[in-house]
Design an enzyme around this catalytic site. Structure first.
Site, short mmCIF file in Angstrom:
data_model
loop_
_atom_site.label_atom_id
_atom_site.label_comp_id
_atom_site.label_asym_id
_atom_site.label_seq_id
_atom_site.Cartn_x
_atom_site.Cartn_y
_atom_site.Cartn_z
N THR A 1 15.15 14.93 1.02
CA THR A 1 15.74 14.69 -0.29
C THR A 1 16.31 15.98 -0.88
N GLU B 1 9.73 7.66 -0.28
CA GLU B 1 10.02 6.99 0.98
C GLU B 1 10.91 5.77 0.80
N GLY C 1 7.01 17.47 -0.11
CA GLY C 1 5.62 17.88 -0.31
C GLY C 1 5.29 19.09 0.56
C1 LIG Z 1 0.71 8.27 1.62
C2 LIG Z 1 -0.72 8.05 1.60
C3 LIG Z 1 -1.26 7.94 0.22
C4 LIG Z 1 -2.63 7.33 0.25
C5 LIG Z 1 -3.02 6.91 -1.11
C6 LIG Z 1 -4.14 6.01 -1.22
C7 LIG Z 1 -4.57 5.95 -2.60
C8 LIG Z 1 -3.51 6.40 -3.59
C9 LIG Z 1 -3.94 7.51 -4.41
C10 LIG Z 1 -3.19 8.60 -4.56
C11 LIG Z 1 -1.96 8.79 -3.70
C12 LIG Z 1 -0.94 9.76 -4.13
C13 LIG Z 1 -0.13 10.01 -2.89
C14 LIG Z 1 1.24 10.31 -3.09
C15 LIG Z 1 1.75 10.66 -1.71
C16 LIG Z 1 3.18 10.54 -1.68
C17 LIG Z 1 3.69 10.95 -0.33
C18 LIG Z 1 5.15 10.91 -0.43
C19 LIG Z 1 5.82 11.18 0.87
C20 LIG Z 1 7.26 10.95 0.68
C21 LIG Z 1 8.15 11.27 1.54
C22 LIG Z 1 9.58 10.97 1.30
O1 LIG Z 1 9.95 10.42 0.30
S1 LIG Z 1 10.64 11.44 2.54
C23 LIG Z 1 12.25 10.90 2.01
C24 LIG Z 1 12.40 9.42 2.09
N1 LIG Z 1 13.74 9.03 1.82
C25 LIG Z 1 14.17 7.80 1.95
O2 LIG Z 1 13.41 6.91 2.26
C26 LIG Z 1 15.64 7.58 1.75
C27 LIG Z 1 15.99 6.13 1.54
N2 LIG Z 1 17.34 5.84 2.00
C28 LIG Z 1 17.60 5.31 3.22
O3 LIG Z 1 16.72 5.04 4.02
C29 LIG Z 1 19.05 5.01 3.54
O4 LIG Z 1 19.91 5.89 2.93
C30 LIG Z 1 19.42 3.58 3.15
C31 LIG Z 1 18.60 2.62 3.98
C32 LIG Z 1 19.19 3.29 1.68
C33 LIG Z 1 20.91 3.34 3.44
O5 LIG Z 1 21.23 3.90 4.66
P1 LIG Z 1 22.75 3.89 5.19
O6 LIG Z 1 22.84 4.77 6.35
O7 LIG Z 1 23.67 4.16 4.08
O8 LIG Z 1 22.82 2.46 5.65
P2 LIG Z 1 23.60 1.20 5.15
O9 LIG Z 1 25.08 1.45 5.18
O10 LIG Z 1 23.05 0.67 3.87
O11 LIG Z 1 23.23 0.28 6.33
C34 LIG Z 1 23.74 0.49 7.65
C35 LIG Z 1 22.90 -0.29 8.61
O12 LIG Z 1 21.74 0.45 8.96
C36 LIG Z 1 20.59 -0.31 8.71
N3 LIG Z 1 19.49 0.61 8.40
C37 LIG Z 1 19.35 1.41 7.33
N4 LIG Z 1 18.22 2.11 7.45
C38 LIG Z 1 17.65 1.77 8.61
C39 LIG Z 1 16.46 2.16 9.28
N5 LIG Z 1 15.61 3.05 8.75
N6 LIG Z 1 16.19 1.60 10.47
C40 LIG Z 1 17.01 0.68 11.00
N7 LIG Z 1 18.18 0.26 10.42
C41 LIG Z 1 18.47 0.80 9.25
C42 LIG Z 1 20.98 -1.19 7.56
O13 LIG Z 1 20.12 -2.29 7.41
C43 LIG Z 1 22.39 -1.57 7.99
O14 LIG Z 1 22.32 -2.53 9.00
P3 LIG Z 1 23.50 -3.58 9.14
O15 LIG Z 1 23.36 -4.51 7.97
O16 LIG Z 1 24.82 -2.86 9.08
O17 LIG Z 1 23.24 -4.25 10.44
C1 LIG Z 2 5.70 12.02 -5.21
C2 LIG Z 2 6.95 12.17 -4.42
C3 LIG Z 2 6.90 12.78 -3.18
C4 LIG Z 2 8.07 12.95 -2.44
N1 LIG Z 2 8.00 13.59 -1.25
C5 LIG Z 2 9.14 13.80 -0.54
C6 LIG Z 2 9.09 14.51 0.70
O1 LIG Z 2 8.04 14.92 1.16
N2 LIG Z 2 10.26 14.72 1.36
C7 LIG Z 2 11.45 14.28 0.89
O2 LIG Z 2 12.47 14.51 1.53
N3 LIG Z 2 11.52 13.59 -0.29
C8 LIG Z 2 10.41 13.36 -1.01
N4 LIG Z 2 10.47 12.65 -2.19
C9 LIG Z 2 11.76 12.18 -2.69
C10 LIG Z 2 11.92 10.66 -2.57
O3 LIG Z 2 12.09 10.28 -1.25
C11 LIG Z 2 13.11 10.21 -3.42
O4 LIG Z 2 12.85 10.53 -4.77
C12 LIG Z 2 13.30 8.71 -3.26
O5 LIG Z 2 13.80 8.43 -1.98
C13 LIG Z 2 14.24 8.12 -4.32
O6 LIG Z 2 15.46 8.75 -4.30
P1 LIG Z 2 16.14 9.33 -5.63
O7 LIG Z 2 15.17 10.24 -6.26
O8 LIG Z 2 17.46 9.84 -5.22
O9 LIG Z 2 16.33 8.09 -6.58
P2 LIG Z 2 17.71 7.48 -7.09
O10 LIG Z 2 18.42 6.86 -5.94
O11 LIG Z 2 18.46 8.47 -7.88
O12 LIG Z 2 17.15 6.31 -8.00
C14 LIG Z 2 17.41 6.18 -9.39
C15 LIG Z 2 17.76 4.71 -9.72
O13 LIG Z 2 18.99 4.36 -9.09
C16 LIG Z 2 18.84 3.12 -8.44
N5 LIG Z 2 19.74 3.07 -7.27
C17 LIG Z 2 20.09 4.08 -6.43
N6 LIG Z 2 20.88 3.62 -5.45
C18 LIG Z 2 21.02 2.30 -5.65
C19 LIG Z 2 21.69 1.26 -4.94
N7 LIG Z 2 22.37 1.49 -3.81
N8 LIG Z 2 21.63 0.01 -5.42
C20 LIG Z 2 20.93 -0.26 -6.55
N9 LIG Z 2 20.24 0.69 -7.25
C21 LIG Z 2 20.29 1.95 -6.80
C22 LIG Z 2 17.39 3.05 -8.03
O14 LIG Z 2 16.96 1.71 -7.84
C23 LIG Z 2 16.71 3.71 -9.22
O15 LIG Z 2 16.51 2.74 -10.23
C24 LIG Z 2 9.31 12.47 -2.94
C25 LIG Z 2 9.35 11.84 -4.20
C26 LIG Z 2 8.19 11.68 -4.93
C27 LIG Z 2 8.27 11.03 -6.27
#
Ligand SMILES: CCCCCCCC/C=C\CCCCCCCCC/C=C/C(=O)SCCNC(=O)CCNC(=O)[C@H](O)C(C)(C)COP(=O)(O)OP(=O)(O)OC[C@H]1O[C@@H](n2cnc3c(N)ncnc32)[C@H](O)[C@@H]1OP(=O)(O)O
Ligand SMILES: Cc1cc2nc3c(=O)[nH]c(=O)nc-3n(C[C@H](O)[C@H](O)[C@H](O)COP(=O)(O)OP(=O)(O)OC[C@H]3O[C@@H](n4cnc5c(N)ncnc54)[C@H](O)[C@@H]3O)c2cc1C
Length: 572
Positions: A53, A335, A92
């Site tokens: 991110t 995620e 993180g």
């Molecule tokens: C975690 C343990 C906690 C335990 C807790 C227990 C108790 C709780 C108590 C306290 C807990 C507190 C803990 C807090 C911990 C937090 C940990 C956080 C860790 C976080 C890490 C992160 O966030 S890492 C960053 C993550 N980022 C994202 O996920 C980004 C999201 N965006 C995307 O994935 C893509 O951009 C998106 C899918 C939105 C769009 O992709 P794009 O390339 O633009 O694709 P699109 O044009 O829409 O579609 C094309 C085509 O591809 C298909 N597709 C998309 N993604 C995938 C995929 N991953 N795999 C397969 N195919 C995929 C999509 O469906 C389309 O298909 P077609 O329709 O064209 O066939």
């Molecule tokens: C606790 C925590 C831990 C994290 N850890 C990591 C990490 O370890 N590594 C890492 O890389 N990232 C990490 N992240 C980042 C996290 O993956 C992103 O914040 C998350 O994927 C959401 O993306 P954004 O912040 O860009 O939200 P945005 O996309 O800006 O979302 C804002 C609003 O826009 C809307 N929106 C955006 N796009 C669309 C769409 N196409 N259609 C409709 N609505 C839309 C959403 O629904 C939402 O309401 C962490 C975040 C948090 C909060």
């Protein structure tokens, strides 16, 4: 793992090393690369972050701005953050803990951009932990929860890394700069699919914790009079308290079972993918995205229901519930933001619906879409029969998917571009995808309880819990089931009265059902949810430890309150 993280209060600097950095090496590195980094990571000889991110983009991975430009003259990639918004933001452990990161960057080679790919980048010295040349690092500041984790920022100023640091299990760049395509461009996202699956388990764990706390406390807490002159009852005797807590308890079980299914499905589909069969990837992505979104959202809401069910003490950190809520809130956004994830599931469902219309027989978790009849036959249904309840959920989901897809088609026939039609139907699409996931969770719950072999009485209790979960879902979303007459008003009334009966039936087993989660006091970290039930003594002990109680008269009295009171008195 989820339990360990919970014990650590929602994570520490090394959390992402375990849940994201090391799995990314496992899933995206070649065998040679694994030999180099995997053991180092597993033995924590290096500490890593997952840096995807950026300040300007999280959701839209294709919009990331960090670049990795291949230089064939030195066989290196140049990692660069060209703008402020390209600063990596949120990962993180990135701020202070990690010395390595897998960095998602736009790959450029021979003047062409090939989209986001993962690169291994050393960010701090292994000698003195100073940032490496060209890398600027820091912590992003306090958050709602999870403050033991140094979510950080990173900027790269033309940092050079060897060609071999691109994670090349799927896509490759040859020494001369030739790009070799992966079997599917989405394999670069495989680690996200894996993590979303683990979030389903985390949601189950968080909701199980909250219900354990609230159910146990509701047996200790006595309040009011049920009948004049009688002793105050345990608050769990009130039907309204049961109506708050038992659906959350049932959901926690449902989510555990869904997470088992998800883990098994992930293993079997990734196993096929290893052998070159990519046919399951789309379903795996749709299921993990939808389940992650649904279970984390229901969990966050459910934890707050548990908090309110504990009255005033629920609002105190002594209850452990605010921390759980903060953790679950993180799971809703991290995620893949929940709305965006549910739209990915909707995208898959619309495609499946079109295939079904074209005569294809659907299989797997969407098979019911072709099986369900559009025109329902109304009748007095047996609302206590699990098969009837599962069929009702499938009918609801199929109707909503069809309605959203047809609405979209209608918009396009009126001349709207597909993307505009998608946007103007996206609320319907989200609701349809939620109904699909809900129906999956109900069916999976029903199928799982039927497999319980150990003990007839255990199966009976779990069956009641499954009925309770399903009936609650029907009464909460009654409109969806009534809309095309599949269920009648009389059916909904029957569902409500069965639900009341289920609340009473689950009551005697409620404590055993939460004890069965086997969450040790050290994991729960809740005064209200203590296994021994000695809530009041420990609430008093906990309060005595408040930092404000270290001195009898706090220093703020001498500094502010005393002079203020003195001057007020002088004015009298
Ligand atoms: C975690 C343990 C906690 C335990 C807790 C227990 C108790 C709780 C108590 C306290 C807990 C507190 C803990 C807090 C911990 C937090 C940990 C956080 C860790 C976080 C890490 C992160 O966030 S890492 C960053 C993550 N980022 C994202 O996920 C980004 C999201 N965006 C995307 O994935 C893509 O951009 C998106 C899918 C939105 C769009 O992709 P794009 O390339 O633009 O694709 P699109 O044009 O829409 O579609 C094309 C085509 O591809 C298909 N597709 C998309 N993604 C995938 C995929 N991953 N795999 C397969 N195919 C995929 C999509 O469906 C389309 O298909 P077609 O329709 O064209 O066939
Ligand atoms: C606790 C925590 C831990 C994290 N850890 C990591 C990490 O370890 N590594 C890492 O890389 N990232 C990490 N992240 C980042 C996290 O993956 C992103 O914040 C998350 O994927 C959401 O993306 P954004 O912040 O860009 O939200 P945005 O996309 O800006 O979302 C804002 C609003 O826009 C809307 N929106 C955006 N796009 C669309 C769409 N196409 N259609 C409709 N609505 C839309 C959403 O629904 C939402 O309401 C962490 C975040 C948090 C909060």
């Amino acid at each position: 793992m989820a339990a360990a993280l919970q014990t650590l209060g929602g994570g520490i600097g090394i959390t992402l090393h375990w849940i994201a950095f090391t799995p990314t090496i496992e899933q995206q590195a070649t065998e040679e690369q694994k030999k180099k980094w995997l053991k180092l990571a597993q033995d924590v000889a290096i500490v890593g972050a997952y840096a995807q991110t950026e300040m300007g983009h999280g959701t839209f991975v294709r919009g990331l701005e960090t670049t990795a430009t291949y230089d064939p003259s030195t066989q290196e990639f140049v990692i660069n953050s060209p703008t402020l918004t390209s600063t990596k933001w949120w990962p993180g452990g990135l701020g202070k803990t990690a010395n390595h990161a897998t960095v998602m960057a736009q790959l450029y080679t021979r003047g062409k951009c090939y989209g986001p790919h993962n690169f291994m980048v050393q960010i701090r010295s292994l000698e003195n932990h100073q940032p490496c040349p060209g890398v600027t690092l820091g912590d992003i500041g306090p958050k709602m929860e999870s403050n033991g984790n140094d979510n950080g920022f990173a900027r790269f100023d033309h940092v050079r890394i060897p060609r071999e640091n691109m994670l090349m299990k799927f896509a490759r760049v040859e020494a001369d700069g030739t790009y070799v395509q992966p079997p599917s461009s989405k394999l670069a996202y495989s680690n996200m699919v894996y993590l979303r699956g683990t979030f389903v388990m985390s949601a189950a764990q968080a909701l199980a914790s909250a219900t354990t706390i609230a159910v146990r406390y509701s047996c200790v807490r006595r309040q009011s009079e049920m009948k004049p002159g009688e002793p105050e009852p345990q608050i769990l005797e009130y039907q309204t308290q049961q109506y708050k807590l038992f659906p959350q308890l049932a959901a926690a079980y449902a989510f555990w079972f869904a997470s088992w299914f998800m883990t098994q499905q992930h293993g079997s589909i990734t196993g096929s993918m290893e052998k070159g069969d990519m046919s399951g990837l789309a379903e795996l992505h749709a299921l993990s995205a939808g389940l992650k979104s649904y279970t984390t959202a229901v969990t966050a809401r459910g934890i707050d229901v548990c908090r309110m069910a504990c009255g005033g003490h629920g609002y105190s950190h002594a209850s452990g519930l605010p921390a759980l809520f903060g953790g679950a809130a993180a799971l809703c956004t991290a995620e893949g933001e929940n709305t965006v994830m549910m739209l990915q599931t909707a995208r898959y469902l619309v495609k499946c619906f079109a295939q079904s219309q074209a005569g294809k027989r659907l299989t797997g978790t969407v098979a019911y879409l072709s099986a369900v009849q559009p025109s329902p036959v109304a009748g007095n249904r047996n609302m206590s029969d699990l098969g009837t309840l599962v069929a009702a959920f499938q009918h609801r989901a199929a109707r909503m998917v069809r309605h959203a897809a047809m609405q979209m088609q209608g918009e396009m026939q009126k001349g709207k571009a597909r993307e505009d039609a998608w946007n103007s139907c996206s609320v319907l699409l989200i609701k349809a995808a939620e109904a699909h996931v809900h129906s999956f969770v109900v069916r999976n719950f029903a199928e799982t309880v039927q497999t319980v072999e150990v003990d007839e009485s255990v199966r009976a209790v779990l069956t009641s819990l499954c009925q309770l979960y399903s009936l609650y879902g029907i009464t909460e979303h009654a409109g969806d089931f009534l809309k095309d007459g599949y269920l009648t008003g009389r059916d909904i009334d029957a569902a409500s009265s069965h639900l009341s009966a289920m609340l009473a039936r689950v009551r005697p087993d409620a404590v055993a059902l939460v004890d069965a989660f086997d969450l040790h006091d050290k994991i729960l970290r809740s005064v209200l949810g203590r296994y021994d039930g000695r809530v009041y003594e420990h609430l008093y002990e906990w309060a005595k430890k408040s930092p404000l109680n270290k001195s009898e008269v706090h220093e703020s009295y001498y500094k502010y309150l005393q002079p203020f009171l003195k001057s007020n008195r002088a004015k009298l």
